[in-house]
Design an enzyme around this catalytic site. Structure first.
Site, short mmCIF file in Angstrom:
data_model
loop_
_atom_site.label_atom_id
_atom_site.label_comp_id
_atom_site.label_asym_id
_atom_site.label_seq_id
_atom_site.Cartn_x
_atom_site.Cartn_y
_atom_site.Cartn_z
N TYR A 107 -3.61 -36.64 5.20
CA TYR A 107 -3.27 -35.88 3.99
C TYR A 107 -2.18 -36.56 3.16
CZ TYR A 107 -5.93 -31.99 6.02
OH TYR A 107 -6.91 -31.20 6.55
N LYS A 118 -9.31 -38.86 18.25
CA LYS A 118 -10.62 -39.49 18.37
C LYS A 118 -10.39 -40.97 18.72
CE LYS A 118 -14.27 -38.19 16.91
NZ LYS A 118 -15.47 -37.86 17.72
N ASP A 122 -13.34 -33.39 18.86
CA ASP A 122 -14.61 -32.65 18.70
C ASP A 122 -14.92 -31.86 19.96
OD1 ASP A 122 -14.87 -35.18 19.84
OD2 ASP A 122 -16.96 -35.43 19.22
N ASP A 177 -5.39 -28.93 11.51
CA ASP A 177 -5.79 -27.98 10.47
C ASP A 177 -7.04 -27.21 10.93
OD1 ASP A 177 -5.96 -26.70 8.06
OD2 ASP A 177 -6.28 -28.49 6.84
N ASP A 207 -7.16 -23.25 12.98
CA ASP A 207 -7.91 -22.14 12.37
C ASP A 207 -8.95 -21.59 13.35
OD1 ASP A 207 -6.50 -22.23 10.05
OD2 ASP A 207 -8.22 -22.49 8.74
#
Ligand code: NAD
Length: 361
Positions: A143, A194, A227, A251, A255
């Site tokens: 970001y 990852k 993942d 992020d 959530d």
């Protein structure tokens, strides 16, 4: 021994001030009934600040916030400021606060209260007793990484670029927060990246492993691809204690974890910076303009954020636990705001919920 702390209160917009009024009741109770004295200051942020100062977070308010021991924020934003230019929008005030105080560690608990177990879309057995803490890196990664932008390639094609970048010190400082917190909880950290396909993920895994061996070998560390973590969160979430991850994966994963609990009005958060700098405590939800001013807001996310403040900035885990237990008791008693209303429960207003909590305390 009596201790005094300063709390900067930034109620913000929409339901922010309504929910914060209930926190102020709890502060009154603490000041009267415990050896902790919380001195409060108040300031404007978001649309309220824009209306007063022409910007969403004034430097004078920032300096007062910086000098406090901790900061409580309600929520910012609303349709009234939709036409305001991007860098003066209410949300920009919140970003400025996070950035200026270098609040690099975002803590999002996902805690299931027994009384609200049916609010989740998952089967009760999967989530009963769930207590996870997601620690997300908040000021680095994709970001913020450079280069970034959209370029015109001149042949009818355009190219969008963002850069995922982390350094040793950025990974280690967030790692320390996660390991420290795990020591105060069930003693397990799951680090997610990852590393199989990203160099930044490979570095993340190596630096976390090195830090763990050097300073935190008493904590149980496991690595997991992000993942797979997403899958495990909905398959068997109780395997986790503390999850540490970067800004982007955090992020998404926070959530997903939050929604295991089923209700936006119940979710607190904390953002912490370096030791001895003020932490920021705020509900996950926004300013809810659709219900603002109607006494319908659930104040519990803001109140549970205040409990986190007591635990992490004021070092009063006992008081935090008392408030969390009072929330549990009030919910068990069937007291509900409209957003979490269920059969055989009784509905109360925002202030009714605050009063019920005081009575339980
Ligand atoms: P929102 O979280 O404000 O509301 C989403 C829905 O959940 C609404 O129907 C609302 O009524 C309900 N809701 C939220 N909190 C509730 C509570 N405590 N009790 C009962 N119901 C609750 O999200 P949104 O509608 O997408 O955004 C509204 C405004 O808030 C926008 O301006 C947005 O930019 C801003 N926002 C601010 C923050 C923040 O301050 N951290 C976070 C998210 C959104």
């Amino acid at each position: 021994m009596a201790v005094e702390k300063t709390l900067m209160i930034l109620p913000g917009d929409g339901i922010g001030p309504e929910a914060m009024a209930e926190v102020k009741k709890l502060i009154g109770w603490i000041n009267e009934n415990t050896d902790l004295t919380i001195n409060t200051e108040e300031g404007l942020i978001g649309g309220a600040s824009y209306d007063e100062f022409g910007n969403p977070f004034d430097d004078s308010t920032l300096e007062r916030a910086r000098a406090a021991d901790a900061i409580m924020l309600g929520a910012v934003g609303g349709p009234k400021w939709d036409g305001v230019e991007y860098n003066l929008r209410p949300e920009a005030g919140l970003l400025k606060l996070r950035k200026e105080l270098d609040l690099f560690a975002n803590l999002r608990p996902a805690l299931v209260f027994d009384a609200l177990i049916d609010a989740s879309t998952l089967k009760p057995d999967i989530i009963r007793g769930l207590d996870i803490l997601i620690v997300r890196e908040l000021v680095g990664g994709v970001y913020f990484g450079e280069p970034r932008g959209i370029e015109d390639l001149g042949n009818g094609e355009r190219r969008g670029v963002n850069t995922q970048v982390y350094t040793t010190s950025e990974i280690q400082r967030i790692g320390r927060v996660a390991f420290d917190l795990a020591r105060k909880r069930a003693g397990k950290v799951t680090s997610c990246e990852k590393a199989n396909v990203m160099e930044s993920g490979k570095l993340w895994r190596e630096e976390i492993t090195t830090l763990h061996a050097a300073e935190f070998s008493d904590v149980n560390l496991e690595h997991m691809y992000a993942d797979n973590c997403a899958m495990q969160l909905v398959r068997a979430p109780k395997q986790f204690d503390v999850i540490i991850t970067d800004n982007l994966f955090g992020d998404l994963l926070s959530d997903a974890a939050a929604m295991l609990t089923g209700s936006l009005g119940m979710l607190p958060s904390a953002s912490l910076g370096a030791p001895y700098t003020p932490g920021l405590y705020e509900p996950v939800h926004g300013s809810a303009p659709d219900i603002a001013g109607q006494g319908k807001a659930n104040p519990l996310a803001t109140i549970l954020s205040f409990a986190m403040c007591l635990r992490y900035s004021f070092d009063r885990a006992n008081l935090a636990t008392r408030i969390e237990n009072a929330v549990q008791a009030v919910l068990n008693d069937g007291t509900r705001t409209a957003d979490i209303m269920a059969d055989n429960c009784h509905e109360v207003s925002t202030s009714g919920m605050g009063d019920a909590l005081l009575a339980a305390l």
